[in-house]
Write a protein that holds these residues in place. Structure first.
Motif, mmCIF file in Angstrom:
data_model
loop_
_atom_site.group_PDB
_atom_site.id
_atom_site.type_symbol
_atom_site.label_atom_id
_atom_site.label_comp_id
_atom_site.label_asym_id
_atom_site.label_seq_id
_atom_site.Cartn_x
_atom_site.Cartn_y
_atom_site.Cartn_z
ATOM 1 N N UNK A 91 0.916 -1.222 0.106
ATOM 2 C CA UNK A 91 0.059 -0.089 -0.048
ATOM 3 C C UNK A 91 1.158 1.107 -0.152
ATOM 4 N N UNK A 92 0.742 2.091 -0.970
ATOM 5 C CA UNK A 92 1.686 3.258 -1.080
ATOM 6 C C UNK A 92 1.095 4.477 -1.590
ATOM 7 N N UNK A 93 1.723 5.736 -1.616
ATOM 8 C CA UNK A 93 1.307 7.047 -1.862
ATOM 9 C C UNK A 93 2.449 7.512 -2.452
ATOM 10 N N UNK A 94 2.185 8.513 -3.335
ATOM 11 C CA UNK A 94 3.160 9.395 -4.060
ATOM 12 C C UNK A 94 4.069 10.144 -3.079
ATOM 13 N N UNK A 95 5.221 10.667 -3.226
ATOM 14 C CA UNK A 95 6.080 11.395 -2.421
ATOM 15 C C UNK A 95 6.953 12.446 -3.272
ATOM 16 N N UNK A 96 6.954 13.231 -2.630
ATOM 17 C CA UNK A 96 8.115 14.461 -2.957
ATOM 18 C C UNK A 96 9.599 13.993 -2.198
ATOM 19 N N UNK B 5 15.983 15.806 -6.636
ATOM 20 C CA UNK B 5 14.647 16.540 -6.254
ATOM 21 C C UNK B 5 13.770 15.976 -7.284
ATOM 22 N N UNK B 6 12.292 15.310 -6.728
ATOM 23 C CA UNK B 6 11.740 14.565 -7.535
ATOM 24 C C UNK B 6 10.331 14.577 -6.754
ATOM 25 N N UNK B 7 9.078 14.820 -7.691
ATOM 26 C CA UNK B 7 7.700 14.287 -7.058
ATOM 27 C C UNK B 7 7.531 13.064 -7.402
ATOM 28 N N UNK B 8 8.319 12.061 -7.846
ATOM 29 C CA UNK B 8 7.976 10.757 -8.387
ATOM 30 C C UNK B 8 8.386 9.613 -7.544
ATOM 31 N N UNK B 9 8.409 9.940 -6.205
ATOM 32 C CA UNK B 9 8.784 9.000 -5.366
ATOM 33 C C UNK B 9 7.712 8.409 -4.826
ATOM 34 N N UNK B 10 7.777 7.412 -3.975
ATOM 35 C CA UNK B 10 6.528 6.428 -3.351
ATOM 36 C C UNK B 10 6.969 6.172 -1.784
ATOM 37 N N UNK B 11 6.113 6.249 -1.141
ATOM 38 C CA UNK B 11 6.192 5.546 0.401
ATOM 39 C C UNK B 11 5.110 4.785 0.833
ATOM 40 N N UNK B 12 5.229 4.089 1.523
ATOM 41 C CA UNK B 12 4.172 3.002 1.853
ATOM 42 C C UNK B 12 4.626 1.949 2.637
ATOM 43 N N UNK B 13 3.988 0.663 2.642
ATOM 44 C CA UNK B 13 4.177 -0.424 3.516
ATOM 45 C C UNK B 13 3.993 -1.650 2.616
ATOM 46 N N UNK B 14 5.266 -2.450 2.639
ATOM 47 C CA UNK B 14 5.282 -3.586 2.117
ATOM 48 C C UNK B 14 4.871 -4.804 2.833
ATOM 49 N N UNK B 15 4.078 -5.878 2.071
ATOM 50 C CA UNK B 15 3.650 -7.010 2.623
ATOM 51 C C UNK B 15 4.345 -8.150 2.188
ATOM 52 N N UNK B 16 5.475 -8.735 2.861
ATOM 53 C CA UNK B 16 6.082 -9.904 2.391
ATOM 54 C C UNK B 16 6.462 -9.576 0.881
ATOM 55 N N UNK B 17 7.137 -8.601 0.500
ATOM 56 C CA UNK B 17 7.430 -8.484 -0.814
ATOM 57 C C UNK B 17 9.116 -8.916 -1.228
ATOM 58 N N UNK B 18 9.372 -9.033 -2.301
ATOM 59 C CA UNK B 18 10.736 -9.502 -2.640
ATOM 60 C C UNK B 18 11.455 -8.720 -3.681
#
Length: 206
Positions: free
Chosen positions: A171-176, A187-200
């Protein structure tokens, strides 16, 4: 443009590949921050994430790969920081604001892949690897609420000699994103932040 990078990779890379294959697999389960950028002769991909917890011990993983051709397209340099990093290098109370502050020179190269490898297309020696450039990775991720995503996907990306396969549930959202990587401004507005659920993530360099 991206086409130039692809053409140069396809035409030049097979002429000199002679390096030993490297393979690393990371399992991520918790808060993460990521950024991918590219231009005509270079690109990089970065994801830092909490890993699996064992008892009271939590791990943190970093996958950072930068691939850049020289201006005359006669050489290719790959920067790699792939594997576990100190938990303290990735901080933030929640995914609204996350910070990566890392000096790769402090990492144990027997545990985490930390190197710069250059392939000279005018020679037949293959990759010549050594230490990374001096400097740190300092990035701040601020969620900007432009986009939110629940993601289940398998993806393969090829960056020159590097193949990255990701199996992601998150589950993620865009980030600066603001900061520096080895002294270069980011410097970018194309980042992401969120929570991984057993990803690899699987990293392979030929």
């Amino acid at each position: 443009m991206k086409k130039l990078l692809v053409i140069a990779t396809v035409v030049l890379l097979p002429l000199a590949l002679a390096a030993q294959t490297k393979h690393v697999k990371l399992t991520n389960d918790g808060a993460f921050a990521s950024l991918t950028t590219s231009d005509s002769t270079s690109n990089f991909q970065l994801q830092v994430s909490r890993g699996l917890s064992t008892g009271n011990n939590t791990s943190t993983n970093l996958e950072f790969v930068s691939v850049a051709f020289s201006p005359d397209l006669t050489s290719l340099t790959v920067l790699e920081v792939v594997g576990p990093i100190p938990n303290s290098a990735f901080s933030g109370d929640n995914t609204k604001s996350l910070v990566l502050s890392l000096d790769p020179s402090t990492l144990d190269p027997t545990v985490t892949t930390v190197e710069s490898c250059t392939l000279d297309f005018t020679q037949v020696t293959g990759f010549v690897c050594g230490p990374l450039p001096a400097g740190t990775i300092q990035l701040t991720f601020q969620e900007n609420d432009i986009q939110e995503t629940s993601l289940v996907q398998t993806q393969t990306s090829v960056m020159g000699p590097v193949t990255i396969k990701s199996h992601q549930r998150s589950d993620s959202g865009s980030a600066n994103v603001q900061g520096t990587i080895f002294g270069a401004s980011v410097s970018s507005s194309n980042g992401n932040v969120g929570v991984n659920h057993l990803s690899s993530i699987e990293f392979t360099r030929q």
